[in-house]
Scaffold this motif. Structure first.
Motif, PDB file in Angstrom:
ATOM      1  N   UNK A  85       0.920  -1.097  -0.044  1.00  0.00           N
ATOM      2  CA  UNK A  85      -0.007  -0.052   0.087  1.00  0.00           C
ATOM      3  C   UNK A  85       0.955   1.354  -0.065  1.00  0.00           C
ATOM      4  N   UNK A  86       1.905   1.181   0.811  1.00  0.00           N
ATOM      5  CA  UNK A  86       2.884   2.458   0.745  1.00  0.00           C
ATOM      6  C   UNK A  86       3.487   2.637  -0.783  1.00  0.00           C
ATOM      7  N   UNK A  87       3.919   1.789  -1.318  1.00  0.00           N
ATOM      8  CA  UNK A  87       4.560   1.834  -2.637  1.00  0.00           C
ATOM      9  C   UNK A  87       3.357   2.271  -3.621  1.00  0.00           C
ATOM     10  N   UNK A 122      11.924   4.179  -7.101  1.00  0.00           N
ATOM     11  CA  UNK A 122      11.627   4.921  -5.872  1.00  0.00           C
ATOM     12  C   UNK A 122      11.693   4.214  -4.877  1.00  0.00           C
ATOM     13  N   UNK A 123      12.726   4.187  -4.115  1.00  0.00           N
ATOM     14  CA  UNK A 123      13.289   3.326  -2.877  1.00  0.00           C
ATOM     15  C   UNK A 123      13.801   4.129  -1.892  1.00  0.00           C
ATOM     16  N   UNK A 124      13.212   5.342  -1.650  1.00  0.00           N
ATOM     17  CA  UNK A 124      13.877   6.161  -0.470  1.00  0.00           C
ATOM     18  C   UNK A 124      13.754   5.380   0.668  1.00  0.00           C
ATOM     19  N   UNK A 128      12.167  11.540   6.167  1.00  0.00           N
ATOM     20  CA  UNK A 128      12.279  13.246   6.390  1.00  0.00           C
ATOM     21  C   UNK A 128      11.919  13.750   4.849  1.00  0.00           C
ATOM     22  N   UNK A 129      11.978  12.891   3.738  1.00  0.00           N
ATOM     23  CA  UNK A 129      11.833  13.308   2.469  1.00  0.00           C
ATOM     24  C   UNK A 129      10.159  13.757   2.375  1.00  0.00           C
ATOM     25  N   UNK A 130       9.871  14.444   1.841  1.00  0.00           N
ATOM     26  CA  UNK A 130       8.284  15.086   1.759  1.00  0.00           C
ATOM     27  C   UNK A 130       7.594  13.937   0.942  1.00  0.00           C
ATOM     28  N   UNK A 131       8.094  13.309  -0.234  1.00  0.00           N
ATOM     29  CA  UNK A 131       7.403  12.239  -1.010  1.00  0.00           C
ATOM     30  C   UNK A 131       7.346  11.110  -0.333  1.00  0.00           C
ATOM     31  N   UNK A 132       8.268  10.717   0.766  1.00  0.00           N
ATOM     32  CA  UNK A 132       8.326   9.544   1.584  1.00  0.00           C
ATOM     33  C   UNK A 132       7.015   9.901   2.720  1.00  0.00           C
ATOM     34  N   UNK A 133       7.129  11.097   3.187  1.00  0.00           N
ATOM     35  CA  UNK A 133       6.113  11.500   4.174  1.00  0.00           C
ATOM     36  C   UNK A 133       4.533  11.314   3.597  1.00  0.00           C
TER      37      UNK A 133
END
Length: 176
Positions: A85-87, A122-124, A128-133
């Protein structure tokens, strides 16, 4: 670092995204991915890939014709669901269309792929990265919605619900 205003904007955007989604009932992450693939008009394939501890347990890789979610085979069912779901949330947020820097560990994981393709992975690992948040928040809201909307009248979420903070609705028997 998010300002209070950008934090509120993020919450509004992500909450609206999570509420407009069509979710399968009963919820299944693979079925959810199939619905998303249909909506996007391109396949999403889940691949089990064994990785070492230095590499994230889930990665999203986009190509010109399909999206691939790489997931560690040893993840528990609950963790695997969250990874998928996150991906998927990265796709829903449009992160696959953003330019991405090369991610540490990706070259080691996918040594046979061209650098151009690997740059689209996309494997951050830094939350703290905005896209990850944004992706993490959307995934959490989707899974919260799943728990909130089902199953039936008693809404007994059992052990999985307890693990993610939803109390079981089982009747409490008085002592004595």
């Amino acid at each position: 670092m998010l300002t209070a205003r950008s934090h509120r904007r993020l919450w509004r955007k992500v909450r609206a995204l999570s509420e407009e989604l069509e979710l399968p009932y009963p919820f299944d992450a693979e079925t959810f991915l199939a619905l998303l693939a249909e909506r996007r008009g391109r396949p999403i394939e889940v691949l089990s890939v064994a990785v070492d501890a230095a590499i994230p347990c889930g990665l999203l890789m986009t190509t010109d014709h399909a999206d691939y979610i790489l997931c560690t085979p040893g993840a528990s069912a609950l963790h695997r669901q969250h990874i998928l779901v996150h991906e998927a949330a990265h796709l829903l947020c449009g992160h696959d269309r953003l330019p991405t820097p090369e991610t540490p560990g990706v070259r080691a994981l996918l040594p046979g792929l061209s650098p151009d393709l690997v740059r689209r992975v996309l494997g951050r690992t830094v939350y703290a990265e905005p896209a990850e948040q944004e992706a993490e928040l959307l995934a959490s809201l989707i899974l919260h919605r799943v728990l909130r909307e089902g199953p039936g009248p008693g809404r007994d979420h059992g052990r999985a619900g307890t693990l993610v903070g939803v109390p079981s609705r089982r009747p409490v028997r008085p002592r004595g």
